[in-house]
Design a protein around this motif. Structure first.
Motif, PDB file in Angstrom:
ATOM      1  N   GLY A 116       0.818  -1.205   0.000  1.00 10.16           N
ATOM      2  CA  GLY A 116       0.000   0.000   0.000  1.00 10.16           C
ATOM      3  C   GLY A 116       0.853   1.256   0.000  1.00 10.16           C
ATOM      4  O   GLY A 116       0.547   2.235  -0.697  1.00 10.16           O
ATOM      5  N   ALA A 117       1.940   1.238   0.772  1.00  6.07           N
ATOM      6  CA  ALA A 117       2.851   2.385   0.786  1.00  6.07           C
ATOM      7  C   ALA A 117       3.518   2.580  -0.570  1.00  6.07           C
ATOM      8  O   ALA A 117       3.715   3.706  -1.023  1.00  6.07           O
ATOM      9  CB  ALA A 117       3.908   2.189   1.869  1.00  6.07           C
ATOM     10  N   VAL A 118       3.855   1.469  -1.230  1.00  5.98           N
ATOM     11  CA  VAL A 118       4.469   1.545  -2.563  1.00  5.98           C
ATOM     12  C   VAL A 118       3.500   2.200  -3.549  1.00  5.98           C
ATOM     13  O   VAL A 118       3.888   3.083  -4.330  1.00  5.98           O
ATOM     14  CB  VAL A 118       4.867   0.140  -3.054  1.00  5.98           C
ATOM     15  N   VAL A 119       2.234   1.787  -3.518  1.00  4.47           N
ATOM     16  CA  VAL A 119       1.235   2.373  -4.417  1.00  4.47           C
ATOM     17  C   VAL A 119       1.094   3.862  -4.148  1.00  4.47           C
ATOM     18  O   VAL A 119       1.009   4.675  -5.080  1.00  4.47           O
ATOM     19  CB  VAL A 119      -0.122   1.658  -4.247  1.00  4.47           C
ATOM     20  N   PHE A 120       1.067   4.243  -2.865  1.00  4.15           N
ATOM     21  CA  PHE A 120       0.940   5.658  -2.520  1.00  4.15           C
ATOM     22  C   PHE A 120       2.103   6.468  -3.091  1.00  4.15           C
ATOM     23  O   PHE A 120       1.904   7.509  -3.724  1.00  4.15           O
ATOM     24  CB  PHE A 120       0.902   5.822  -1.002  1.00  4.15           C
ATOM     25  N   VAL A 121       3.322   5.995  -2.889  1.00  2.00           N
ATOM     26  CA  VAL A 121       4.507   6.737  -3.327  1.00  2.00           C
ATOM     27  C   VAL A 121       4.556   6.844  -4.842  1.00  2.00           C
ATOM     28  O   VAL A 121       4.778   7.918  -5.410  1.00  2.00           O
ATOM     29  CB  VAL A 121       5.790   6.074  -2.782  1.00  2.00           C
ATOM     30  N   ILE A 122       4.336   5.715  -5.524  1.00  2.00           N
ATOM     31  CA  ILE A 122       4.450   5.714  -6.983  1.00  2.00           C
ATOM     32  C   ILE A 122       3.402   6.616  -7.618  1.00  2.00           C
ATOM     33  O   ILE A 122       3.682   7.354  -8.563  1.00  2.00           O
ATOM     34  CB  ILE A 122       4.317   4.273  -7.526  1.00  2.00           C
ATOM     35  N   SER A 123       2.183   6.583  -7.101  1.00  2.00           N
ATOM     36  CA  SER A 123       1.085   7.288  -7.762  1.00  2.00           C
ATOM     37  C   SER A 123       0.948   8.747  -7.343  1.00  2.00           C
ATOM     38  O   SER A 123       0.076   9.444  -7.860  1.00  2.00           O
ATOM     39  CB  SER A 123      -0.243   6.557  -7.505  1.00  2.00           C
ATOM     40  N   VAL A 124       1.789   9.219  -6.436  1.00  3.11           N
ATOM     41  CA  VAL A 124       1.677  10.605  -6.003  1.00  3.11           C
ATOM     42  C   VAL A 124       2.793  11.483  -6.560  1.00  3.11           C
ATOM     43  O   VAL A 124       2.670  12.697  -6.617  1.00  3.11           O
ATOM     44  CB  VAL A 124       1.663  10.703  -4.452  1.00  3.11           C
ATOM     45  N   TRP A 125       3.884  10.875  -7.028  1.00  3.37           N
ATOM     46  CA  TRP A 125       5.017  11.653  -7.512  1.00  3.37           C
ATOM     47  C   TRP A 125       4.906  11.919  -8.996  1.00  3.37           C
ATOM     48  O   TRP A 125       4.718  11.003  -9.780  1.00  3.37           O
ATOM     49  CB  TRP A 125       6.336  10.920  -7.234  1.00  3.37           C
ATOM     50  N   HIS A 126       5.076  13.177  -9.376  1.00  2.00           N
ATOM     51  CA  HIS A 126       5.123  13.541 -10.793  1.00  2.00           C
ATOM     52  C   HIS A 126       6.547  13.376 -11.322  1.00  2.00           C
ATOM     53  O   HIS A 126       7.494  13.827 -10.686  1.00  2.00           O
ATOM     54  CB  HIS A 126       4.690  14.989 -10.987  1.00  2.00           C
ATOM     55  N   GLY A 135       1.571   1.933 -10.372  1.00  2.00           N
ATOM     56  CA  GLY A 135       1.972   0.986  -9.340  1.00  2.00           C
ATOM     57  C   GLY A 135       0.985  -0.126  -9.061  1.00  2.00           C
ATOM     58  O   GLY A 135       1.342  -1.136  -8.440  1.00  2.00           O
ATOM     59  N   THR A 136      -0.256   0.020  -9.510  1.00  7.13           N
ATOM     60  CA  THR A 136      -1.265  -0.995  -9.174  1.00  7.13           C
ATOM     61  C   THR A 136      -1.090  -2.322  -9.922  1.00  7.13           C
ATOM     62  O   THR A 136      -1.467  -3.361  -9.370  1.00  7.13           O
ATOM     63  CB  THR A 136      -2.677  -0.442  -9.402  1.00  7.13           C
ATOM     64  N   MET A 181      12.509   2.024  -1.525  1.00  8.03           N
ATOM     65  CA  MET A 181      11.470   3.051  -1.611  1.00  8.03           C
ATOM     66  C   MET A 181      12.056   4.434  -1.350  1.00  8.03           C
ATOM     67  O   MET A 181      11.730   5.405  -2.031  1.00  8.03           O
ATOM     68  CB  MET A 181      10.359   2.760  -0.601  1.00  8.03           C
ATOM     69  N   ILE A 182      12.938   4.521  -0.363  1.00 11.16           N
ATOM     70  CA  ILE A 182      13.568   5.812  -0.052  1.00 11.16           C
ATOM     71  C   ILE A 182      14.426   6.276  -1.214  1.00 11.16           C
ATOM     72  O   ILE A 182      14.407   7.453  -1.600  1.00 11.16           O
ATOM     73  CB  ILE A 182      14.403   5.695   1.234  1.00 11.16           C
ATOM     74  N   VAL A 183      15.172   5.345  -1.813  1.00 14.30           N
ATOM     75  CA  VAL A 183      16.030   5.692  -2.949  1.00 14.30           C
ATOM     76  C   VAL A 183      15.192   6.166  -4.128  1.00 14.30           C
ATOM     77  O   VAL A 183      15.480   7.202  -4.747  1.00 14.30           O
ATOM     78  CB  VAL A 183      16.907   4.483  -3.352  1.00 14.30           C
TER      79      VAL A 183
END
Length: 305
Positions: A51-61, A75-76, A229-231
Protein backbone atom coordinates in the motif's frame (compact mmCIF):
# COMPACT_ATOMS: atom_id res chain seq x y z
CA UNK A 1 -2.61 16.58 -10.53
CA UNK A 2 -2.26 13.13 -12.09
CA UNK A 3 -4.89 10.49 -12.86
CA UNK A 4 -6.88 11.86 -9.94
CA UNK A 5 -10.05 13.62 -11.08
CA UNK A 6 -10.72 16.62 -8.84
CA UNK A 7 -13.79 17.62 -6.87
CA UNK A 8 -16.34 19.64 -8.80
CA UNK A 9 -15.60 18.14 -12.24
CA UNK A 10 -18.01 15.19 -12.53
CA UNK A 11 -21.79 15.26 -12.35
CA UNK A 12 -23.21 14.04 -9.00
CA UNK A 13 -24.86 10.95 -10.48
CA UNK A 14 -21.53 9.76 -11.88
CA UNK A 15 -19.80 10.39 -8.57
CA UNK A 16 -22.35 8.10 -6.88
CA UNK A 17 -22.15 5.54 -9.68
CA UNK A 18 -18.36 5.11 -9.43
CA UNK A 19 -18.53 5.03 -5.64
CA UNK A 20 -21.06 2.18 -5.81
CA UNK A 21 -19.03 0.15 -8.32
CA UNK A 22 -15.77 0.65 -6.41
CA UNK A 23 -17.44 -0.25 -3.11
CA UNK A 24 -18.26 -3.73 -4.43
CA UNK A 25 -14.62 -4.42 -5.29
CA UNK A 26 -13.40 -2.95 -2.00
CA UNK A 27 -15.81 -5.12 0.00
CA UNK A 28 -14.62 -8.27 -1.79
CA UNK A 29 -11.02 -7.16 -1.30
CA UNK A 30 -11.48 -6.65 2.44
CA UNK A 31 -12.97 -10.11 2.74
CA UNK A 32 -10.00 -11.67 0.95
CA UNK A 33 -7.51 -9.68 3.03
CA UNK A 34 -9.10 -10.86 6.28
CA UNK A 35 -8.88 -14.48 5.13
CA UNK A 36 -5.21 -14.09 4.20
CA UNK A 37 -4.34 -12.45 7.52
CA UNK A 38 -6.13 -15.22 9.42
CA UNK A 39 -4.08 -17.89 7.68
CA UNK A 40 -0.80 -15.95 7.56
CA UNK A 41 -0.22 -13.09 10.07
CA UNK A 42 2.83 -11.90 8.12
CA UNK A 43 0.48 -10.91 5.30
CA UNK A 44 -0.51 -7.74 7.18
CA UNK A 45 2.89 -6.00 7.13
CA UNK A 46 3.35 -7.23 3.57
CA UNK A 47 0.13 -5.69 2.29
CA UNK A 48 0.87 -2.52 4.26
CA UNK A 49 4.19 -2.22 2.49
CA UNK A 50 2.54 -2.68 -0.91
CA UNK A 51 0.00 0.00 0.00
CA UNK A 52 2.85 2.38 0.79
CA UNK A 53 4.47 1.55 -2.56
CA UNK A 54 1.24 2.37 -4.42
CA UNK A 55 0.94 5.66 -2.52
CA UNK A 56 4.51 6.74 -3.33
CA UNK A 57 4.45 5.71 -6.98
CA UNK A 58 1.09 7.29 -7.76
CA UNK A 59 1.68 10.61 -6.00
CA UNK A 60 5.02 11.65 -7.51
CA UNK A 61 5.12 13.54 -10.79
CA UNK A 62 7.98 12.60 -13.12
CA UNK A 63 8.99 15.18 -15.75
CA UNK A 64 8.66 14.05 -19.37
CA UNK A 65 11.00 16.49 -21.18
CA UNK A 66 9.73 15.62 -24.68
CA UNK A 67 6.25 16.92 -23.86
CA UNK A 68 7.16 19.62 -21.37
CA UNK A 69 4.75 18.09 -18.88
CA UNK A 70 4.82 15.48 -16.17
CA UNK A 71 3.06 12.26 -15.27
CA UNK A 72 3.64 9.16 -13.17
CA UNK A 73 3.40 5.38 -13.07
CA UNK A 74 0.43 3.94 -11.20
CA UNK A 75 1.97 0.99 -9.34
CA UNK A 76 -1.26 -1.00 -9.17
CA UNK A 77 -0.30 -3.67 -11.75
CA UNK A 78 2.74 -4.53 -9.61
CA UNK A 79 0.56 -4.61 -6.50
CA UNK A 80 -2.02 -6.84 -8.23
CA UNK A 81 0.65 -9.42 -9.09
CA UNK A 82 1.96 -9.44 -5.51
CA UNK A 83 -1.22 -9.31 -3.41
CA UNK A 84 -4.03 -9.86 -5.93
CA UNK A 85 -6.24 -7.35 -7.76
CA UNK A 86 -9.04 -7.26 -5.18
CA UNK A 87 -6.63 -6.42 -2.34
CA UNK A 88 -5.06 -3.81 -4.62
CA UNK A 89 -8.43 -2.09 -4.94
CA UNK A 90 -8.49 -1.73 -1.15
CA UNK A 91 -4.97 -0.31 -0.77
CA UNK A 92 -5.56 2.01 -3.74
CA UNK A 93 -8.65 3.52 -2.12
CA UNK A 94 -6.67 4.11 1.08
CA UNK A 95 -3.81 5.70 -0.85
CA UNK A 96 -6.23 7.95 -2.74
CA UNK A 97 -7.86 9.03 0.52
CA UNK A 98 -4.52 10.20 1.92
CA UNK A 99 -3.52 11.77 -1.41
CA UNK A 100 -6.63 13.97 -1.28
CA UNK A 101 -4.95 15.82 1.59
CA UNK A 102 -1.98 16.74 -0.59
CA UNK A 103 -4.08 18.18 -3.45
CA UNK A 104 -4.27 14.98 -5.52
CA UNK A 105 -7.85 14.19 -6.40
CA UNK A 106 -10.62 14.92 -3.94
CA UNK A 107 -12.94 13.48 -1.33
CA UNK A 108 -15.95 13.17 -3.62
CA UNK A 109 -13.92 11.49 -6.37
CA UNK A 110 -12.23 8.70 -4.41
CA UNK A 111 -14.70 6.26 -5.98
CA UNK A 112 -14.03 7.28 -9.58
CA UNK A 113 -10.26 7.43 -9.05
CA UNK A 114 -10.25 4.07 -7.28
CA UNK A 115 -11.97 2.51 -10.26
CA UNK A 116 -9.53 3.90 -12.83
CA UNK A 117 -6.30 3.29 -10.91
CA UNK A 118 -7.08 0.58 -8.38
CA UNK A 119 -9.53 -1.53 -10.39
CA UNK A 120 -9.01 -0.96 -14.11
CA UNK A 121 -5.24 -0.56 -13.74
CA UNK A 122 -4.93 -3.49 -11.34
CA UNK A 123 -7.28 -5.97 -13.02
CA UNK A 124 -6.17 -4.97 -16.53
CA UNK A 125 -2.50 -5.43 -15.69
CA UNK A 126 -3.17 -8.66 -13.81
CA UNK A 127 -5.17 -10.08 -16.73
CA UNK A 128 -2.31 -9.34 -19.14
CA UNK A 129 0.14 -10.99 -16.73
CA UNK A 130 -1.99 -14.14 -16.45
CA UNK A 131 -2.50 -14.21 -20.20
CA UNK A 132 1.21 -14.07 -20.99
CA UNK A 133 2.85 -15.84 -18.04
CA UNK A 134 2.70 -19.33 -19.56
CA UNK A 135 3.99 -18.29 -22.98
CA UNK A 136 6.62 -15.62 -22.33
CA UNK A 137 9.56 -15.06 -19.94
CA UNK A 138 8.51 -13.80 -16.49
CA UNK A 139 10.16 -10.42 -17.00
CA UNK A 140 8.12 -9.83 -20.17
CA UNK A 141 4.73 -10.89 -18.77
CA UNK A 142 5.17 -8.79 -15.63
CA UNK A 143 6.55 -5.85 -17.61
CA UNK A 144 3.62 -5.94 -20.00
CA UNK A 145 1.29 -5.99 -16.98
CA UNK A 146 2.84 -2.73 -15.81
CA UNK A 147 2.64 -1.21 -19.29
CA UNK A 148 -0.97 -2.26 -19.91
CA UNK A 149 -2.17 -1.26 -16.44
CA UNK A 150 -0.66 2.20 -16.83
CA UNK A 151 -2.26 2.83 -20.23
CA UNK A 152 -5.63 1.35 -19.22
CA UNK A 153 -5.78 3.60 -16.16
CA UNK A 154 -5.55 6.72 -18.30
CA UNK A 155 -7.92 5.41 -20.95
CA UNK A 156 -10.47 4.78 -18.20
CA UNK A 157 -9.96 8.27 -16.78
CA UNK A 158 -10.62 9.70 -20.25
CA UNK A 159 -13.79 7.60 -20.52
CA UNK A 160 -14.99 8.72 -17.09
CA UNK A 161 -14.59 12.36 -18.11
CA UNK A 162 -16.39 11.79 -21.42
CA UNK A 163 -19.31 9.93 -19.83
CA UNK A 164 -19.95 12.71 -17.33
CA UNK A 165 -19.10 15.82 -19.34
CA UNK A 166 -20.06 14.82 -22.89
CA UNK A 167 -22.94 12.33 -22.71
CA UNK A 168 -24.12 13.28 -26.20
CA UNK A 169 -20.90 12.25 -27.93
CA UNK A 170 -19.00 9.98 -25.56
CA UNK A 171 -16.83 8.10 -28.07
CA UNK A 172 -15.54 11.25 -29.79
CA UNK A 173 -14.55 12.94 -26.55
CA UNK A 174 -13.14 9.71 -25.10
CA UNK A 175 -10.74 9.57 -28.05
CA UNK A 176 -10.00 13.29 -27.70
CA UNK A 177 -9.18 13.08 -23.99
CA UNK A 178 -7.18 9.88 -24.53
CA UNK A 179 -5.05 11.63 -27.14
CA UNK A 180 -4.40 14.35 -24.58
CA UNK A 181 -3.10 11.81 -22.06
CA UNK A 182 -1.14 9.42 -24.28
CA UNK A 183 1.81 11.57 -25.47
CA UNK A 184 2.95 12.19 -21.89
CA UNK A 185 1.86 8.91 -20.34
CA UNK A 186 3.31 6.61 -23.02
CA UNK A 187 6.97 7.17 -21.98
CA UNK A 188 5.98 6.59 -18.36
CA UNK A 189 4.19 3.37 -19.35
CA UNK A 190 7.48 2.07 -20.76
CA UNK A 191 9.14 3.09 -17.50
CA UNK A 192 6.49 1.14 -15.61
CA UNK A 193 7.21 -1.85 -17.85
CA UNK A 194 10.85 -1.78 -16.73
CA UNK A 195 10.07 -1.06 -13.08
CA UNK A 196 7.46 -3.82 -12.76
CA UNK A 197 9.63 -6.37 -14.56
CA UNK A 198 12.63 -5.59 -12.37
CA UNK A 199 10.64 -5.55 -9.12
CA UNK A 200 9.05 -8.95 -9.78
CA UNK A 201 12.39 -10.39 -10.88
CA UNK A 202 13.97 -9.20 -7.64
CA UNK A 203 11.12 -10.55 -5.54
CA UNK A 204 11.29 -13.94 -7.30
CA UNK A 205 14.89 -14.24 -6.13
CA UNK A 206 13.75 -13.82 -2.55
CA UNK A 207 10.60 -15.88 -2.96
CA UNK A 208 11.49 -18.22 -0.15
CA UNK A 209 11.76 -15.33 2.29
CA UNK A 210 8.65 -13.62 0.93
CA UNK A 211 6.38 -16.67 1.04
CA UNK A 212 8.02 -18.62 3.86
CA UNK A 213 6.64 -19.48 7.27
CA UNK A 214 4.67 -16.76 9.05
CA UNK A 215 6.81 -14.44 11.13
CA UNK A 216 6.43 -11.25 13.08
CA UNK A 217 9.87 -9.75 12.59
CA UNK A 218 11.03 -7.76 9.60
CA UNK A 219 12.61 -10.03 6.99
CA UNK A 220 15.44 -8.98 4.70
CA UNK A 221 13.05 -8.46 1.78
CA UNK A 222 11.03 -5.89 3.72
CA UNK A 223 14.17 -4.10 4.88
CA UNK A 224 15.53 -3.96 1.34
CA UNK A 225 12.19 -2.86 -0.09
CA UNK A 226 11.90 -0.01 2.40
CA UNK A 227 15.43 1.12 1.53
CA UNK A 228 14.62 1.00 -2.19
CA UNK A 229 11.47 3.05 -1.61
CA UNK A 230 13.57 5.81 -0.05
CA UNK A 231 16.03 5.69 -2.95
CA UNK A 232 13.27 5.78 -5.59
CA UNK A 233 11.51 8.67 -3.86
CA UNK A 234 14.77 10.63 -3.75
CA UNK A 235 15.51 10.03 -7.43
CA UNK A 236 11.99 11.07 -8.44
CA UNK A 237 12.20 14.24 -6.33
CA UNK A 238 15.55 15.17 -7.90
CA UNK A 239 14.14 14.53 -11.38
CA UNK A 240 11.17 16.79 -10.73
CA UNK A 241 13.44 19.52 -9.38
CA UNK A 242 15.66 19.27 -12.44
CA UNK A 243 12.59 19.76 -14.63
CA UNK A 244 11.73 22.98 -12.84
CA UNK A 245 15.30 24.24 -13.18
CA UNK A 246 15.04 23.93 -16.96
CA UNK A 247 12.26 26.51 -16.98
CA UNK A 248 9.22 24.33 -17.66
CA UNK A 249 6.32 24.32 -15.28
CA UNK A 250 6.04 20.53 -15.73
CA UNK A 251 2.36 20.65 -14.85
CA UNK A 252 0.52 17.35 -14.82
CA UNK A 253 -0.90 16.47 -18.23
CA UNK A 254 -4.13 15.26 -16.73
CA UNK A 255 -4.65 18.57 -14.97
CA UNK A 256 -4.42 20.19 -18.39
CA UNK A 257 -6.84 17.69 -19.94
CA UNK A 258 -9.25 18.07 -17.03
CA UNK A 259 -9.28 21.87 -17.17
CA UNK A 260 -10.00 21.82 -20.91
CA UNK A 261 -12.61 19.10 -20.57
CA UNK A 262 -14.51 21.00 -17.88
CA UNK A 263 -13.62 24.70 -18.13
CA UNK A 264 -16.77 25.61 -16.24
CA UNK A 265 -16.27 23.13 -13.40
CA UNK A 266 -17.47 24.36 -10.04
CA UNK A 267 -14.38 25.16 -7.97
CA UNK A 268 -16.49 25.42 -4.83
CA UNK A 269 -17.66 21.82 -4.67
CA UNK A 270 -18.18 20.29 -1.24
CA UNK A 271 -14.93 18.33 -1.43
CA UNK A 272 -12.97 21.44 -2.37
CA UNK A 273 -14.50 23.46 0.45
CA UNK A 274 -13.85 20.73 3.02
CA UNK A 275 -10.24 20.40 1.89
CA UNK A 276 -9.73 24.17 1.98
CA UNK A 277 -11.01 24.33 5.56
CA UNK A 278 -9.76 21.06 7.06
CA UNK A 279 -7.29 19.61 4.58
CA UNK A 280 -4.03 20.92 6.00
CA UNK A 281 -4.63 20.24 9.71
CA UNK A 282 -6.18 16.84 9.01
CA UNK A 283 -3.38 16.02 6.59
CA UNK A 284 -0.74 16.74 9.21
CA UNK A 285 -2.70 14.77 11.79
CA UNK A 286 -3.08 11.74 9.52
CA UNK A 287 0.56 11.82 8.50
CA UNK A 288 1.69 12.17 12.11
CA UNK A 289 -0.52 9.39 13.45
CA UNK A 290 0.23 7.02 10.59
CA UNK A 291 3.95 7.79 10.68
CA UNK A 292 4.04 7.15 14.40
CA UNK A 293 2.22 3.84 14.13
CA UNK A 294 4.34 2.63 11.23
CA UNK A 295 7.57 3.74 12.87
CA UNK A 296 6.61 2.08 16.14
CA UNK A 297 5.65 -1.15 14.42
CA UNK A 298 8.80 -1.44 12.36
CA UNK A 299 11.00 -0.33 15.26
CA UNK A 300 9.63 -3.14 17.40
CA UNK A 301 9.88 -5.59 14.49
CA UNK A 302 13.48 -4.62 13.91
CA UNK A 303 14.38 -5.18 17.55
CA UNK A 304 12.85 -8.67 17.64
CA UNK A 305 15.25 -11.51 16.91
Amino acid sequence: MNIHISDGVLEPQWILFWYAISAVFIALGLRMINKCIASDPSYLPRISLIGAVVFVISVWHIPVPVTGSSSHPVGTPLAAILIGPFATAVVSSIALFFQAFVAHGGLTTIGVNTFSMGIMGAFGGYFVYRLLKNFTPPWFSTGMAGFAGSILTYLMTALQLALSLNPGNVMYYWKLYSLGFIPTQLPLAFAEFAFTAYAIKYISRTKQELTGAPGYGMDSFTKTALSLMIVFASVIALGAYAGYLKGGDMSGIDGTVESRAAPGANPDGIGTRLMARFGEPLGFAFVGITGGLVTGYYWNAWRKP
